[in-house]
Design a protein around this motif. Structure first.
Motif, mmCIF file in Angstrom:
data_model
loop_
_atom_site.group_PDB
_atom_site.id
_atom_site.type_symbol
_atom_site.label_atom_id
_atom_site.label_comp_id
_atom_site.label_asym_id
_atom_site.label_seq_id
_atom_site.Cartn_x
_atom_site.Cartn_y
_atom_site.Cartn_z
ATOM 1 N N THR A 1 55.233 45.863 -17.932
ATOM 2 C CA THR A 1 56.464 45.144 -17.584
ATOM 3 C C THR A 1 56.592 43.860 -18.387
ATOM 4 O O THR A 1 57.657 43.559 -18.939
ATOM 5 C CB THR A 1 56.506 44.840 -16.071
ATOM 6 N N ASN A 2 55.506 43.096 -18.472
ATOM 7 C CA ASN A 2 55.552 41.836 -19.222
ATOM 8 C C ASN A 2 55.774 42.077 -20.714
ATOM 9 O O ASN A 2 56.513 41.328 -21.366
ATOM 10 C CB ASN A 2 54.278 41.019 -19.001
ATOM 11 N N ASP A 3 55.132 43.103 -21.263
ATOM 12 C CA ASP A 3 55.342 43.433 -22.677
ATOM 13 C C ASP A 3 56.810 43.778 -22.936
ATOM 14 O O ASP A 3 57.390 43.346 -23.935
ATOM 15 C CB ASP A 3 54.442 44.594 -23.104
ATOM 16 N N LEU A 4 57.411 44.549 -22.020
ATOM 17 C CA LEU A 4 58.816 44.921 -22.167
ATOM 18 C C LEU A 4 59.713 43.685 -22.041
ATOM 19 O O LEU A 4 60.681 43.529 -22.794
ATOM 20 C CB LEU A 4 59.208 45.977 -21.135
ATOM 21 N N ASN A 5 59.397 42.785 -21.106
ATOM 22 C CA ASN A 5 60.169 41.548 -20.969
ATOM 23 C C ASN A 5 60.116 40.720 -22.247
ATOM 24 O O ASN A 5 61.139 40.209 -22.718
ATOM 25 C CB ASN A 5 59.643 40.708 -19.796
ATOM 26 N N LEU A 6 58.913 40.584 -22.807
ATOM 27 C CA LEU A 6 58.759 39.807 -24.043
ATOM 28 C C LEU A 6 59.516 40.463 -25.199
ATOM 29 O O LEU A 6 60.188 39.773 -25.987
ATOM 30 C CB LEU A 6 57.272 39.653 -24.385
ATOM 31 N N LEU B 1 63.223 39.787 -24.773
ATOM 32 C CA LEU B 1 63.563 38.419 -25.139
ATOM 33 C C LEU B 1 63.622 38.244 -26.657
ATOM 34 O O LEU B 1 64.553 37.622 -27.184
ATOM 35 C CB LEU B 1 62.560 37.427 -24.537
ATOM 36 N N VAL B 2 62.657 38.809 -27.358
ATOM 37 C CA VAL B 2 62.648 38.722 -28.822
ATOM 38 C C VAL B 2 63.885 39.416 -29.402
ATOM 39 O O VAL B 2 64.560 38.875 -30.280
ATOM 40 C CB VAL B 2 61.341 39.309 -29.400
ATOM 41 N N ALA B 3 64.208 40.594 -28.900
ATOM 42 C CA ALA B 3 65.388 41.323 -29.393
ATOM 43 C C ALA B 3 66.668 40.541 -29.123
ATOM 44 O O ALA B 3 67.545 40.449 -29.996
ATOM 45 C CB ALA B 3 65.461 42.708 -28.751
ATOM 46 N N LEU B 4 66.788 39.957 -27.926
ATOM 47 C CA LEU B 4 67.969 39.157 -27.587
ATOM 48 C C LEU B 4 68.067 37.934 -28.482
ATOM 49 O O LEU B 4 69.149 37.611 -28.998
ATOM 50 C CB LEU B 4 67.909 38.752 -26.113
ATOM 51 N N SER B 5 66.953 37.257 -28.710
ATOM 52 C CA SER B 5 66.945 36.065 -29.560
ATOM 53 C C SER B 5 67.318 36.409 -30.996
ATOM 54 O O SER B 5 68.122 35.707 -31.620
ATOM 55 C CB SER B 5 65.569 35.389 -29.523
ATOM 56 N N ARG B 6 66.743 37.465 -31.515
ATOM 57 C CA ARG B 6 67.058 37.873 -32.897
ATOM 58 C C ARG B 6 68.523 38.284 -33.023
ATOM 59 O O ARG B 6 69.184 37.991 -34.012
ATOM 60 C CB ARG B 6 66.146 38.999 -33.340
#
Length: 148
Positions: free
Chosen positions: A10-15, A18-23
């Protein structure tokens, strides 16, 4: 070979999300800047001119709310736009302590020249999504933004 550290599924997917949204945001903002920079403006300056262009004369507080900016920064942005002749201010007839900011003829002329190209550029950015995907994205972003 380096092994990727995991913080749990779950945490890996959240991270990763977040990276995809930021990029994505950085990419969209960079492409959006094409027309804004072409007009010789910053994002904040364009935001002020855009809201005044579409909504008419406003108080600084209303500009801040409408452009999602901060108060301290907005004062500087408006002062700089005043210096180059794109906006002016005058006393609010309903409250002598407050000022109204208005777009000048020079500012309106700039927006007349550039806003159509800006809208076209935004259309190109979002052309990869169909109407249904755009509606779904809006709903998801609102849900993520409010946490509900």
């Amino acid at each position: 070979m380096k092994t990727k550290k995991s913080y749990g599924e779950t945490n890996d997917l959240n991270l990763k999300t977040l990276v995809a949204l930021s990029r994505c945001f950085q990419s969209v903002r960079k492409r959006e800047m094409k027309t804004i920079k072409g007009a010789g403006l910053t994002v904040a300056q364009f935001g002020v001119l855009e809201i005044l262009y579409h909504k008419g004369d406003l108080r600084i507080r209303e500009i801040i709310e409408g452009t999602l900016s901060t108060g301290g920064n907005m004062t500087v942005v408006i002062e700089n736009l005043e210096k180059i002749g794109f906006v002016s201010r005058y006393p609010d007839p309903k409250d002598g302590r407050a000022s109204l900011i208005q777009i000048t003829d020079k500012g309106r002329a700039l927006m007349n020249r550039t806003f159509g190209g800006h809208v076209e550029n935004i259309g190109e950015i979002f052309a990869v999504l169909d109407a249904q995907e755009k509606q779904e994205l809006i709903l998801l972003l609102k849900k993520l933004g409010t946490g509900t």
